[in-house]
Design a protein around this motif. Sequence first.
Motif, PDB file in Angstrom:
ATOM      1  N   HIS A 105       0.849  -0.942  -0.054  1.00 50.45           N
ATOM      2  CA  HIS A 105       0.175  -0.057   0.003  1.00 50.45           C
ATOM      3  C   HIS A 105       0.864   1.049  -0.252  1.00 50.45           C
ATOM      4  O   HIS A 105       0.597   2.300  -0.795  1.00 50.45           O
ATOM      5  CB  HIS A 105      -0.768   0.024   1.269  1.00 50.45           C
ATOM      6  N   HIS A 106       1.790   1.076   0.832  1.00 52.97           N
ATOM      7  CA  HIS A 106       2.958   2.433   0.810  1.00 52.97           C
ATOM      8  C   HIS A 106       3.423   2.506  -0.521  1.00 52.97           C
ATOM      9  O   HIS A 106       3.704   3.706  -1.104  1.00 52.97           O
ATOM     10  CB  HIS A 106       4.043   2.357   1.890  1.00 52.97           C
ATOM     11  N   LEU A 107       3.940   1.653  -1.231  1.00 51.09           N
ATOM     12  CA  LEU A 107       4.683   1.340  -2.417  1.00 51.09           C
ATOM     13  C   LEU A 107       3.520   2.066  -3.449  1.00 51.09           C
ATOM     14  O   LEU A 107       3.890   2.966  -4.508  1.00 51.09           O
ATOM     15  CB  LEU A 107       5.211   0.161  -2.961  1.00 51.09           C
ATOM     16  N   ARG A 108       2.426   1.576  -3.537  1.00 49.43           N
ATOM     17  CA  ARG A 108       1.423   2.148  -4.421  1.00 49.43           C
ATOM     18  C   ARG A 108       1.244   3.689  -4.355  1.00 49.43           C
ATOM     19  O   ARG A 108       0.966   4.406  -5.248  1.00 49.43           O
ATOM     20  CB  ARG A 108       0.249   1.474  -4.138  1.00 49.43           C
ATOM     21  N   ARG A 109       1.284   3.954  -3.033  1.00 46.18           N
ATOM     22  CA  ARG A 109       1.080   5.519  -2.556  1.00 46.18           C
ATOM     23  C   ARG A 109       2.174   6.506  -3.183  1.00 46.18           C
ATOM     24  O   ARG A 109       1.945   7.285  -3.664  1.00 46.18           O
ATOM     25  CB  ARG A 109       0.698   5.775  -1.250  1.00 46.18           C
ATOM     26  N   LEU A 110       3.411   5.598  -2.944  1.00 48.28           N
ATOM     27  CA  LEU A 110       4.523   6.602  -3.432  1.00 48.28           C
ATOM     28  C   LEU A 110       4.542   6.596  -4.896  1.00 48.28           C
ATOM     29  O   LEU A 110       4.917   7.700  -5.571  1.00 48.28           O
ATOM     30  CB  LEU A 110       5.902   5.657  -3.206  1.00 48.28           C
ATOM     31  N   THR A 111       4.265   5.625  -5.777  1.00 44.38           N
ATOM     32  CA  THR A 111       3.850   5.665  -7.074  1.00 44.38           C
ATOM     33  C   THR A 111       2.799   6.805  -7.749  1.00 44.38           C
ATOM     34  O   THR A 111       3.162   7.484  -8.477  1.00 44.38           O
ATOM     35  CB  THR A 111       3.560   4.277  -7.813  1.00 44.38           C
ATOM     36  N   SER A 112       1.864   6.637  -6.892  1.00 45.85           N
ATOM     37  CA  SER A 112       0.912   7.699  -7.150  1.00 45.85           C
ATOM     38  C   SER A 112       1.301   9.056  -7.065  1.00 45.85           C
ATOM     39  O   SER A 112       1.177  10.104  -7.911  1.00 45.85           O
ATOM     40  CB  SER A 112      -0.603   7.511  -6.362  1.00 45.85           C
ATOM     41  N   LEU A 113       1.902   9.451  -6.194  1.00 44.81           N
ATOM     42  CA  LEU A 113       2.657  10.704  -5.657  1.00 44.81           C
ATOM     43  C   LEU A 113       3.789  10.963  -6.623  1.00 44.81           C
ATOM     44  O   LEU A 113       3.790  12.164  -7.348  1.00 44.81           O
ATOM     45  CB  LEU A 113       3.301  10.717  -4.266  1.00 44.81           C
ATOM     46  N   ARG A 114       4.575   9.971  -7.106  1.00 46.76           N
ATOM     47  CA  ARG A 114       5.479  10.417  -8.329  1.00 46.76           C
ATOM     48  C   ARG A 114       4.731  10.943  -9.452  1.00 46.76           C
ATOM     49  O   ARG A 114       4.984  11.822 -10.201  1.00 46.76           O
ATOM     50  CB  ARG A 114       6.282   9.134  -8.410  1.00 46.76           C
ATOM     51  N   ASN A 115       3.581  10.223  -9.814  1.00 43.54           N
ATOM     52  CA  ASN A 115       3.037  10.478 -11.075  1.00 43.54           C
ATOM     53  C   ASN A 115       2.242  11.850 -10.882  1.00 43.54           C
ATOM     54  O   ASN A 115       2.074  12.704 -11.801  1.00 43.54           O
ATOM     55  CB  ASN A 115       1.981   9.453 -11.266  1.00 43.54           C
ATOM     56  N   GLU A 116       1.976  12.290  -9.667  1.00 44.01           N
ATOM     57  CA  GLU A 116       0.996  13.645  -9.510  1.00 44.01           C
ATOM     58  C   GLU A 116       2.210  14.635  -9.501  1.00 44.01           C
ATOM     59  O   GLU A 116       1.799  15.838 -10.110  1.00 44.01           O
ATOM     60  CB  GLU A 116       0.339  13.405  -8.126  1.00 44.01           C
ATOM     61  N   LEU A 117       3.438  14.295  -9.261  1.00 43.44           N
ATOM     62  CA  LEU A 117       4.539  15.384  -9.161  1.00 43.44           C
ATOM     63  C   LEU A 117       4.874  15.507 -10.717  1.00 43.44           C
ATOM     64  O   LEU A 117       5.005  16.695 -11.128  1.00 43.44           O
ATOM     65  CB  LEU A 117       5.642  14.983  -8.516  1.00 43.44           C
TER      66      LEU A 117
END
Length: 625
Positions: A591-603
């Motif tokens: 779940h943390h890794l998916r969240r980090l990926t989502s934040l990378r895409n948002e940036l």
Amino acid sequence: MTRTALAVPPWLAHALRSQRGPVSRSAVLRGALGGGPLLLAAVLAGRPTLGVVAAIGAMFAGINDRPGSRRASVARIGTPALAGAAGLLTGTLAGDHAPAVLLTLLLTVLGLAAGGISALGPVGSSAGTQLLVGAAVGAGMPLPEPGWLRAAAFVAGAAWLLLLRLALPTSHTLAGDRRFELRFDGERAAVAGVYEAVAGLLDAAGSDGATARRAALTASLDQAQDALAGPRLRRRPSSAAERRLHAQYAAALPLAEAATALAWAGDPVPDRTSEAPRRLAAAVRNGAPTGPLPAPARSAPGLRALDDALLYAAETFDRADSRRLHGRRRTRTSVLRTVLGARGREYGMRVALCFGVSAAVAQALHHTRWYGQHEHWYWLPATAVFLVKPDLGPLASRVLSRAAGTVLGALLFAGFAAVLPRPVGLVLLVTVCGALIPLATRHFAAQTAVVTVLVLALVMAGGEPQASFARIGETLLACAIVLVVGHLPTPGRRGEAIRARLAEASGAAREYLAHVLGESEDREARWALRREAYRTLAEARAAIALASAELPTLARHADGADEIATTLERLVDTTTACAVHLDDTGTLDPHHLRRLTSLRNELAHHGAPPPVPTRPPGHHPLGVG
């Protein structure tokens, strides 16, 4: 029929906003004992002009006399005072020997340097301000004393108020060892504030107020870090009391990490969870033992981390065994990079243009005899300094506040000058205004009004005739100059300072994330990286808020920056949650890794360079699971 409320523009809303909070009675006392007694002593000694310069030094020291530790006040007051003395000496020499054109060019170059120095932070900003004001006063206020004596008097005035800050007790009375209280009362209050902020974040976990509480925790940690990292004679803490304070601050770092992870999870925690941090805060504030600490339920990784942090605090809280300093690590290279980088260039260019143009106009008016019989032309460029400094507030807000405060202050002084006896009345007026400065710092217009009365009283005590209405005209002219010149296009790309702030925050977040995903066991290094990540983000947030409150011409250059800062904050929050989960289970949560990926895409969507590595150490690609 419904009425639509008129939206107040951000630049006007900022001008109407004032700071809140308790007023330090000890700061009021120090202000009253600052410039007034110095001026009185100089008048009695037959050297009133020296007293004027010394009182100006004490006035600036009073403006910089903010809440905090005694040790931190040495740099906060002393560094700008030395810069002001250097400016006073430089301005005096240039004013005595340089022609008008060369003098104007010299002041412009000083403005460029002072603007770059201002990018270093609050102390750098104060140093840059006093450097330029000292140069303007030295060049434009003809005094009988040589430049070196004026500089010495300026430093003596600031040193007098700093001595009062170091020697006099503060307003609040703390229990315990009085010697400990006098030396470290500011440090104790700052460290206790960290534990109280941790408790506040735990109370807000699972609610809409968690984000604001986390920001308050960051501010408390910043304040405690600065309080403990002031100048010292030895590289390491030298007394048991000081080492104990460092240990208590260090014990708060894992608590802050666990509380942040719990807030990130978004689930409320039991009410009793925040009781232990509050007991720790009371123990720090009162210099007392911690006593028994209630343990939270160990039902989640964040709660288990909180329990472990409380056990660590209970074991180390009263030990005087911490020998590490917890200040920011800023090398000479990083300082030079900041001054010469995008932030320093943008600040320096704007300050140099406004200060140089105002000095040129003042010189032209002075040499064409517009000033009449008196030759004090320093007011125009000195006013421009306070108006143009980018870190003191939005440009339009400062212009409005400065104009209103100067008009009010000049009119008040005109009334006082008509009825007060001289020089006793002027000394009394300087004393009262010095005491009012801590109150007036809540709003720029109020501070301007008090400082205007104080300075007009000083220059009259130095022999200048009453010139309140001339000062109003010069101030309004300076406001017009800065308002026009400050919005002119400048070389380079506008908004570079904001982008530089975000780049620093992104780099700090990258280092923190790489350390956590690398599964390093060096927790102290992790806490230091976490501190720097949150601190740079807080600084970026403050710069963005000021830029967004400018007039639309300048505010548009900050468009989108707030969204990037918000995403970076969520990234650092998620990284903290990853760290706590790794400590608890030894593995990364999908779940943390998916969240980090989502934040990378948002940036990436915002056009910001992603601080998230494509593949963290340990072969855990982002997005697994």
